[in-house]
Design a protein around this motif. Structure first.
Motif, PDB file in Angstrom:
ATOM      1  N   LEU A  18      40.870  24.903  34.336  1.00  0.00           N
ATOM      2  CA  LEU A  18      40.875  26.013  33.095  1.00  0.00           C
ATOM      3  C   LEU A  18      39.764  26.853  33.580  1.00  0.00           C
ATOM      4  O   LEU A  18      39.971  28.029  33.327  1.00  0.00           O
ATOM      5  N   PHE A  19      38.418  26.448  33.893  1.00  0.00           N
ATOM      6  CA  PHE A  19      37.575  27.418  34.222  1.00  0.00           C
ATOM      7  C   PHE A  19      37.841  28.132  35.506  1.00  0.00           C
ATOM      8  O   PHE A  19      37.663  29.550  35.596  1.00  0.00           O
ATOM      9  N   ARG A  20      38.375  27.559  36.378  1.00  0.00           N
ATOM     10  CA  ARG A  20      38.922  28.421  37.544  1.00  0.00           C
ATOM     11  C   ARG A  20      39.955  29.576  37.429  1.00  0.00           C
ATOM     12  O   ARG A  20      39.983  30.710  37.808  1.00  0.00           O
ATOM     13  N   PHE A  21      41.048  29.055  36.303  1.00  0.00           N
ATOM     14  CA  PHE A  21      42.016  30.158  36.165  1.00  0.00           C
ATOM     15  C   PHE A  21      41.464  31.275  35.380  1.00  0.00           C
ATOM     16  O   PHE A  21      41.864  32.413  35.524  1.00  0.00           O
ATOM     17  N   ILE A  22      40.623  30.836  34.334  1.00  0.00           N
ATOM     18  CA  ILE A  22      40.200  32.050  33.306  1.00  0.00           C
ATOM     19  C   ILE A  22      39.234  32.944  34.315  1.00  0.00           C
ATOM     20  O   ILE A  22      39.305  34.348  34.373  1.00  0.00           O
ATOM     21  N   THR A  23      38.539  32.470  35.269  1.00  0.00           N
ATOM     22  CA  THR A  23      37.937  33.197  36.203  1.00  0.00           C
ATOM     23  C   THR A  23      38.545  34.143  37.005  1.00  0.00           C
ATOM     24  O   THR A  23      38.335  35.409  37.011  1.00  0.00           O
ATOM     25  N   GLY A  24      39.560  33.539  37.313  1.00  0.00           N
ATOM     26  CA  GLY A  24      40.352  34.333  38.326  1.00  0.00           C
ATOM     27  C   GLY A  24      41.260  35.365  37.620  1.00  0.00           C
ATOM     28  O   GLY A  24      41.351  36.621  38.068  1.00  0.00           O
ATOM     29  N   LEU A  25      41.613  35.058  36.328  1.00  0.00           N
ATOM     30  CA  LEU A  25      42.421  35.873  35.224  1.00  0.00           C
ATOM     31  C   LEU A  25      41.495  37.392  34.891  1.00  0.00           C
ATOM     32  O   LEU A  25      41.898  38.223  35.144  1.00  0.00           O
ATOM     33  N   LEU A  26      40.112  36.894  34.718  1.00  0.00           N
ATOM     34  CA  LEU A  26      39.226  38.134  34.624  1.00  0.00           C
ATOM     35  C   LEU A  26      38.828  38.845  35.608  1.00  0.00           C
ATOM     36  O   LEU A  26      38.782  40.092  35.347  1.00  0.00           O
ATOM     37  N   LEU A  61      42.461  38.293  45.305  1.00  0.00           N
ATOM     38  CA  LEU A  61      41.730  37.039  45.541  1.00  0.00           C
ATOM     39  C   LEU A  61      41.546  36.442  44.033  1.00  0.00           C
ATOM     40  O   LEU A  61      41.505  35.197  43.693  1.00  0.00           O
ATOM     41  N   GLY A  62      41.655  37.340  43.068  1.00  0.00           N
ATOM     42  CA  GLY A  62      41.861  36.868  41.572  1.00  0.00           C
ATOM     43  C   GLY A  62      43.117  36.215  41.478  1.00  0.00           C
ATOM     44  O   GLY A  62      43.016  35.018  40.637  1.00  0.00           O
ATOM     45  N   ALA A  63      44.176  36.465  41.906  1.00  0.00           N
ATOM     46  CA  ALA A  63      45.320  36.005  41.943  1.00  0.00           C
ATOM     47  C   ALA A  63      45.571  34.679  42.496  1.00  0.00           C
ATOM     48  O   ALA A  63      45.903  33.563  42.067  1.00  0.00           O
ATOM     49  N   LEU A  64      44.506  34.473  43.584  1.00  0.00           N
ATOM     50  CA  LEU A  64      44.908  33.422  44.396  1.00  0.00           C
ATOM     51  C   LEU A  64      43.806  32.262  43.561  1.00  0.00           C
ATOM     52  O   LEU A  64      44.121  31.169  43.673  1.00  0.00           O
ATOM     53  N   LEU A  65      42.907  32.778  43.065  1.00  0.00           N
ATOM     54  CA  LEU A  65      42.126  32.004  42.104  1.00  0.00           C
ATOM     55  C   LEU A  65      42.851  31.401  41.100  1.00  0.00           C
ATOM     56  O   LEU A  65      42.794  30.158  40.531  1.00  0.00           O
ATOM     57  N   MET A  66      43.476  32.124  40.576  1.00  0.00           N
ATOM     58  CA  MET A  66      44.455  31.624  38.990  1.00  0.00           C
ATOM     59  C   MET A  66      45.286  30.480  39.409  1.00  0.00           C
ATOM     60  O   MET A  66      45.329  29.482  38.850  1.00  0.00           O
ATOM     61  N   ILE A  67      45.901  30.677  40.740  1.00  0.00           N
ATOM     62  CA  ILE A  67      46.631  29.726  40.983  1.00  0.00           C
ATOM     63  C   ILE A  67      46.191  28.593  41.932  1.00  0.00           C
ATOM     64  O   ILE A  67      46.628  27.316  41.959  1.00  0.00           O
ATOM     65  N   GLY A  68      45.099  28.663  42.349  1.00  0.00           N
ATOM     66  CA  GLY A  68      44.021  27.457  42.967  1.00  0.00           C
ATOM     67  C   GLY A  68      44.607  27.542  44.129  1.00  0.00           C
ATOM     68  O   GLY A  68      44.642  26.385  44.897  1.00  0.00           O
ATOM     69  N   LEU A  69      45.042  28.663  45.010  1.00  0.00           N
ATOM     70  CA  LEU A  69      45.110  28.648  46.383  1.00  0.00           C
ATOM     71  C   LEU A  69      44.099  29.013  47.363  1.00  0.00           C
ATOM     72  O   LEU A  69      43.458  30.078  47.032  1.00  0.00           O
ATOM     73  N   LEU A 112      27.303  36.952  36.191  1.00  0.00           N
ATOM     74  CA  LEU A 112      28.127  35.760  35.870  1.00  0.00           C
ATOM     75  C   LEU A 112      29.045  35.509  36.874  1.00  0.00           C
ATOM     76  O   LEU A 112      29.341  34.352  37.056  1.00  0.00           O
ATOM     77  N   PHE A 113      29.985  36.597  37.291  1.00  0.00           N
ATOM     78  CA  PHE A 113      31.101  36.195  38.089  1.00  0.00           C
ATOM     79  C   PHE A 113      30.582  35.708  39.497  1.00  0.00           C
ATOM     80  O   PHE A 113      31.188  34.773  40.052  1.00  0.00           O
ATOM     81  N   CYS A 114      29.352  36.109  39.924  1.00  0.00           N
ATOM     82  CA  CYS A 114      28.772  35.638  41.156  1.00  0.00           C
ATOM     83  C   CYS A 114      28.693  34.420  41.070  1.00  0.00           C
ATOM     84  O   CYS A 114      28.963  33.558  41.849  1.00  0.00           O
ATOM     85  N   PHE A 115      28.005  33.885  40.123  1.00  0.00           N
ATOM     86  CA  PHE A 115      27.555  32.493  39.887  1.00  0.00           C
ATOM     87  C   PHE A 115      28.549  31.561  39.688  1.00  0.00           C
ATOM     88  O   PHE A 115      28.761  30.161  40.080  1.00  0.00           O
ATOM     89  N   ALA A 116      29.820  32.239  38.743  1.00  0.00           N
ATOM     90  CA  ALA A 116      30.747  31.319  38.627  1.00  0.00           C
ATOM     91  C   ALA A 116      31.792  31.245  39.871  1.00  0.00           C
ATOM     92  O   ALA A 116      32.276  29.735  40.191  1.00  0.00           O
ATOM     93  N   CYS A 117      31.657  32.152  40.690  1.00  0.00           N
ATOM     94  CA  CYS A 117      32.448  31.752  41.886  1.00  0.00           C
ATOM     95  C   CYS A 117      31.717  30.950  42.650  1.00  0.00           C
ATOM     96  O   CYS A 117      32.187  30.205  43.635  1.00  0.00           O
TER      97      CYS A 117
END
Length: 136
Positions: A18-26, A61-69, A112-117
């Motif tokens: 869920l954290f990965r998806f939300i980070t990618g979505l943002l 890359l945000g789209a790739l992060l949302m789907i987890g690829l 925040l995005f830097c350290f989340a990623c």
């Protein structure tokens, strides 16, 4: 407290996904705003080529992060982009007078995005991701 930890620990993999998806979505929404000018934001009206490139990275890359690829490499690249964005776009916006405090230079989200990623690049995409499906 051990019982509380045990109850929450079983949800840790799902929370990671869920954290990965939300980070990618943002990040994806920033890419959409920079590339497609939607929604119309005054500070993205006339953007230079460097920010357009950042928007393309955030979009794809945000789209790739949302789907987890390719989560680990994608998150690592985004982490570097966000570090670059903080130092170039926020801290040294005025090279003659750098402002380090994120609260004053508007760089809180970039940090925040830097350290989340960076975390996602080490933790992976979690069980609910294309990466996890490819391993099976």
């Amino acid at each position: 407290m051990d019982q509380f930890d045990k109850v929450l620990a079983k949800w840790e993999p799902t929370a990671l996904s869920l954290f990965r998806f939300i980070t990618g979505l943002l990040l994806f929404q920033y890419g959409v705003a920079k590339i497609f000018k939607f929604p119309v934001l005054p500070y993205f009206a006339n953007i230079p080529p460097l920010i357009t490139t950042a928007g393309a990275l955030e979009l794809v890359l945000g789209a790739l992060l949302m789907i987890g690829l390719f989560t680990r490499i994608t998150a690592f690249i985004l982490s570097g982009e966000m570090a670059f964005a903080y130092f170039i776009g926020h801290m040294f916006k005025d090279p003659a007078k750098p402002v380090f405090l994120p609260l004053l230079n508007g760089g809180t989200a970039a940090i925040l995005f830097c350290f989340a990623c960076l975390y996602l690049s080490t933790a992976g995409g979690g069980p609910i991701s294309v990466d996890a499906m490819r391993k099976k």
